[in-house]
Design an enzyme around this catalytic site. Structure first.
Site, PDB file in Angstrom:
ATOM      1  N   ARG A  18       1.144  31.839   6.763  1.00  0.00           N
ATOM      2  CA  ARG A  18       1.412  30.464   7.170  1.00  0.00           C
ATOM      3  C   ARG A  18       0.780  29.454   6.224  1.00  0.00           C
ATOM      4  O   ARG A  18       1.406  28.453   5.853  1.00  0.00           O
ATOM      5  CB  ARG A  18       0.922  30.247   8.608  1.00  0.00           C
ATOM      6  CG  ARG A  18       1.130  28.835   9.165  1.00  0.00           C
ATOM      7  CD  ARG A  18       2.477  28.226   8.823  1.00  0.00           C
ATOM      8  NE  ARG A  18       3.604  29.086   9.128  1.00  0.00           N
ATOM      9  CZ  ARG A  18       4.823  28.942   8.610  1.00  0.00           C
ATOM     10  NH1 ARG A  18       5.058  27.976   7.728  1.00  0.00           N
ATOM     11  NH2 ARG A  18       5.790  29.768   8.946  1.00  0.00           N
ATOM     12  N   LYS A  35      -0.416   7.293  -1.755  1.00  0.00           N
ATOM     13  CA  LYS A  35       0.004   7.562  -0.377  1.00  0.00           C
ATOM     14  C   LYS A  35       0.257   9.060  -0.219  1.00  0.00           C
ATOM     15  O   LYS A  35       1.383   9.521  -0.035  1.00  0.00           O
ATOM     16  CB  LYS A  35       1.249   6.747  -0.032  1.00  0.00           C
ATOM     17  CG  LYS A  35       1.003   5.237  -0.052  1.00  0.00           C
ATOM     18  CD  LYS A  35       2.270   4.444   0.210  1.00  0.00           C
ATOM     19  CE  LYS A  35       1.999   2.947   0.157  1.00  0.00           C
ATOM     20  NZ  LYS A  35       3.232   2.141   0.349  1.00  0.00           N
ATOM     21  N   LYS A  46      -4.537  -5.997  -6.744  1.00  0.00           N
ATOM     22  CA  LYS A  46      -3.501  -6.274  -5.765  1.00  0.00           C
ATOM     23  C   LYS A  46      -3.721  -7.645  -5.124  1.00  0.00           C
ATOM     24  O   LYS A  46      -4.667  -8.359  -5.464  1.00  0.00           O
ATOM     25  CB  LYS A  46      -3.473  -5.158  -4.712  1.00  0.00           C
ATOM     26  CG  LYS A  46      -3.162  -3.786  -5.325  1.00  0.00           C
ATOM     27  CD  LYS A  46      -3.332  -2.655  -4.343  1.00  0.00           C
ATOM     28  CE  LYS A  46      -2.255  -2.661  -3.280  1.00  0.00           C
ATOM     29  NZ  LYS A  46      -0.944  -2.271  -3.848  1.00  0.00           N
ATOM     30  N   GLU A 103      -0.700  -6.467  -9.783  1.00  0.00           N
ATOM     31  CA  GLU A 103       0.458  -6.571  -8.899  1.00  0.00           C
ATOM     32  C   GLU A 103       0.783  -8.044  -8.660  1.00  0.00           C
ATOM     33  O   GLU A 103      -0.109  -8.834  -8.335  1.00  0.00           O
ATOM     34  CB  GLU A 103       0.156  -5.880  -7.570  1.00  0.00           C
ATOM     35  CG  GLU A 103       1.257  -6.005  -6.534  1.00  0.00           C
ATOM     36  CD  GLU A 103       0.830  -5.444  -5.188  1.00  0.00           C
ATOM     37  OE1 GLU A 103       0.926  -4.226  -5.001  1.00  0.00           O
ATOM     38  OE2 GLU A 103       0.353  -6.248  -4.351  1.00  0.00           O
ATOM     39  N   ASP A 139       6.176  -6.408  -7.321  1.00  0.00           N
ATOM     40  CA  ASP A 139       6.202  -5.915  -5.949  1.00  0.00           C
ATOM     41  C   ASP A 139       7.301  -6.587  -5.137  1.00  0.00           C
ATOM     42  O   ASP A 139       7.339  -7.818  -5.011  1.00  0.00           O
ATOM     43  CB  ASP A 139       4.847  -6.165  -5.282  1.00  0.00           C
ATOM     44  CG  ASP A 139       4.745  -5.514  -3.913  1.00  0.00           C
ATOM     45  OD1 ASP A 139       5.203  -4.362  -3.763  1.00  0.00           O
ATOM     46  OD2 ASP A 139       4.213  -6.154  -2.993  1.00  0.00           O
TER      47      ASP A 139
END
Length: 296
Positions: free
Chosen positions: A113, A148, A180, A209, A230
């Site tokens: 598994r 992510k 950002k 960004e 963005d």
């Protein structure tokens, strides 16, 4: 107990840290055991019995994670015999034989598994990435991943992106700077944020960004070598490419889909980045079947 040398070498050749993979394999195996033993196998399988099992694909896709699966099998049985039939990056079909494993039956089923969970997920990422790479073929753009990723699986998932034909964005917050919107707000503007990073870390690569054309131009004038556009429309990206005029590389991100990828790539940007490569892919259906059992 360390992994056998051939398995360690295969991991290194894949750009993976053998110690990290071994620790992960042992932790996931222990998660399965829960501090006890596999009661089903202990009850039904003699301790010394050996078997041959085949890991295969039950659908079409791009294989990734074979060295990791091998490490899982070797973590349960250092004497396991492994025979590869394909390599990572290969396009497999339903029914394709991927790996033959010969070892103690109980150990094969203990590893099953964990090996499948990891290889199936990595193959799903490679399959999704290959679809993007195919759409971008012939353009100047490459598809990039993001942070992510599944917690603690980032090295493996970014490896799978590479296998699929994608390019890795930064893996850690210390590797490079990505300024950002929240950094810009906290620092008092794009230029101020860039200057603060450059002063504190003069040798670190900096990306900024932005959410409009003016922001892109300010980022370029400040000295950014890479600007992240963005949530730009295709028309806005075309305008940004013209305005920047080659003074910085450009990356597009934010809600991109595979259907849009070709249009964005045709604008002349350098990268399309999407978290979808890692945060929401469907695992490739792989399975393990015993094909021979030896008398104990």
């Amino acid at each position: 107990m360390s992994l056998p040398e051939p398995v360690t070498l295969a991991l290194r050749e894949a750009g993976l840290d053998p110690r990290y993979v071994e620790d992960l394999a042992r932790a996931t195996l222990e998660e399965d055991l829960g501090g006890g033993e596999d009661v089903t196998s202990a009850a039904t399988i003699p301790p010394g019995q050996r078997a041959v099992a085949v890991l295969g694909s039950r659908e079409a896709g791009v294989l990734a994670g074979l060295p990791v699966a091998e490490a899982v099998f070797a973590a349960t049985d250092p004497g396991v015999e492994l025979e590869r039939h394909v390599a990572d990056g290969a396009e497999v079909q339903a029914g394709s034989k991927v790996l033959t494993v010969h070892g103690r039956t109980r150990d094969l089923l203990l590893a099953e598994r964990t090996a499948l969970n990891l290889a199936s997920r990595l193959s799903g990422i490679a399959t999704a990435t290959r679809a993007w790479a195919d759409v971008l073929a012939g353009t100047s753009a490459a598809v990039r991943d993001t942070r992510k990723t599944t917690p603690l699986l980032r090295p493996l998932e970014k490896y799978a992106v590479r296998v699929g034909g994608g390019v890795n964005h930064r893996s850690t917050l210390s590797e490079s700077a990505l300024i950002k919107d929240n950094h810009i707000a906290a620092a008092g503007g794009i230029t101020a944020a860039f200057q603060a990073v450059r002063q504190a870390y003069p040798d670190v690569h900096v990306e900024i960004e932005v959410d409009d054309i003016d922001g892109a131009l300010e980022a370029v004038e400040a000295g950014a070598g890479l600007v992240l556009l963005d949530n730009f429309s295709v028309d806005d990206v075309l305008e940004a490419v013209k305005a920047v005029d080659g003074r910085a590389r450009l990356e597009v991100s934010g809600g991109l889909t595979l259907a849009q990828a070709g249009a964005y790539a045709a604008t002349g940007v350098d990268y399309l980045s999407t978290g979808a490569l890692t945060h929401s892919v469907r695992a490739l259906d792989l399975g393990l079947d015993l094909v021979a059992v030896e008398a104990d």
